[in-house]
Design an enzyme around this catalytic site. Sequence first.
Site, short mmCIF file in Angstrom:
data_model
loop_
_atom_site.label_atom_id
_atom_site.label_comp_id
_atom_site.label_asym_id
_atom_site.label_seq_id
_atom_site.Cartn_x
_atom_site.Cartn_y
_atom_site.Cartn_z
N TYR A 128 0.47 -1.24 0.21
CA TYR A 128 -0.09 -0.01 0.02
C TYR A 128 0.37 1.25 -0.16
CZ TYR A 128 -3.70 -3.10 1.07
OH TYR A 128 -5.14 -4.47 1.30
N LYS A 140 4.13 -15.31 3.20
CA LYS A 140 4.12 -16.49 2.24
C LYS A 140 6.03 -16.17 1.46
CE LYS A 140 2.23 -18.77 -1.30
NZ LYS A 140 1.35 -20.14 -0.91
N ASP A 172 -2.36 -18.33 3.19
CA ASP A 172 -3.52 -19.16 2.29
C ASP A 172 -3.68 -20.54 3.24
OD1 ASP A 172 -1.29 -20.63 1.91
OD2 ASP A 172 -1.52 -20.99 -0.53
N ASP A 225 -4.86 -6.90 6.31
CA ASP A 225 -6.27 -6.63 5.30
C ASP A 225 -7.08 -7.07 5.19
OD1 ASP A 225 -8.32 -4.29 3.93
OD2 ASP A 225 -7.06 -4.14 2.56
N ASP A 233 -11.16 -9.18 7.58
CA ASP A 233 -12.32 -9.00 7.25
C ASP A 233 -12.76 -10.85 6.95
OD1 ASP A 233 -12.15 -6.30 6.95
OD2 ASP A 233 -12.76 -6.69 4.25
#
Length: 373
Positions: free
Chosen positions: A142, A188, A220, A244, A248
């Site tokens: 970001y 990851k 994952d 993020d 959610d």
Amino acid sequence: MTRFTIAVLPGDGIGPEVIAEAERVLEAVTDRFHLTLERTHFPIGASAVATSGDPLPAQTRSAVQRADAVLLGAVGDPSLDRAPRHLRPEAGLLALRALLGVYANLRPVTVHAVLADRSPVKGERLRGVDLLIVRELTGGLYYGEPRSRDETSAVNTLAYTAAEIERVARVAFEAARGRRGLVTSVDKANVLEVSQLWRDVVTRIGGEYPDVRLEHLYVDYAAMKLVADPAAFDVLLTENMFGDILSDEAAVLVGSLGLLPSASLGAGTGLFEPIHGSAPAIAGQGIANPLGAIASAAMLLRHGLGLFEPAAAIEHAIQAALAGGSRTRDIAGPGEHSIGTREMGERVAALVGAAPTRPSLLPRSRSTPASHT
């Protein structure tokens, strides 16, 4: 009388509606605990673009830096989705986080027993779910440079320094010491060099906390485990984008995005906001769930101002409202009566006065996230 200043940024969409109820509850707190919380309002996001052509105007920048804490609603407006990047509401939010240096985002996820049937996840998987997501907030994709886009290609940069990883990792380990003593670090590392650095640094910092167990999961698998076995998590440590997404996803566990608060902390002024977006489709209808914003106000009192008893009173009032059957539309079950945004805020505010008391705790000065958690 204890006096603090709070910069209130209502934002866009349902932001002003839910923040109004958070302020209503803060007023109840000030009456009960004899506090002075001076609140002033400033624009951010699309509302700021409309009035000043800047999603984070100079007056807002100045105000948040002077305040003891910042309470934020939400930003976002579909009409600006195709605007130049510097004029999008989200640019104001990213600039605000960078300005305040709030690098550690705390997102608690606790399943309310009376709402367990609101979640699509099976009830037996929800027993004992009480986790804290610690998301790095001012680095990663970001904020990375270079970034660009033309008609045929686009570039974003994922970058972290060891120092950025170290400071947010310490927040997670300090938090775990006061909880169940487990940090799950998400990365990851089988694909990304940045994640390999992340894993190495977190492992090194973990060595300083022999009383905290550390485990590493690929993102994952973590996403799958978050719904398959959520009670297995205590503190979930992630980089910016992974956090993020996973936070959610965690909202599914509790039944609604409207229930979850967050605290963004650094070395100075903290930023407190519900995790939901501006939800323009329901803005102005008076049906948004204000509990995430109200719970964010409780986090503001605890983490931003060091006012533990008033924070606990708000949290008790939220629990009491839910236990008494208060439901906004997003959490109302079949046949249950739902109430509006304002009525939910009024009920929680009224219940603040009935919350149990304990010996007064003195306010603490603002400090680093590690000491807050």
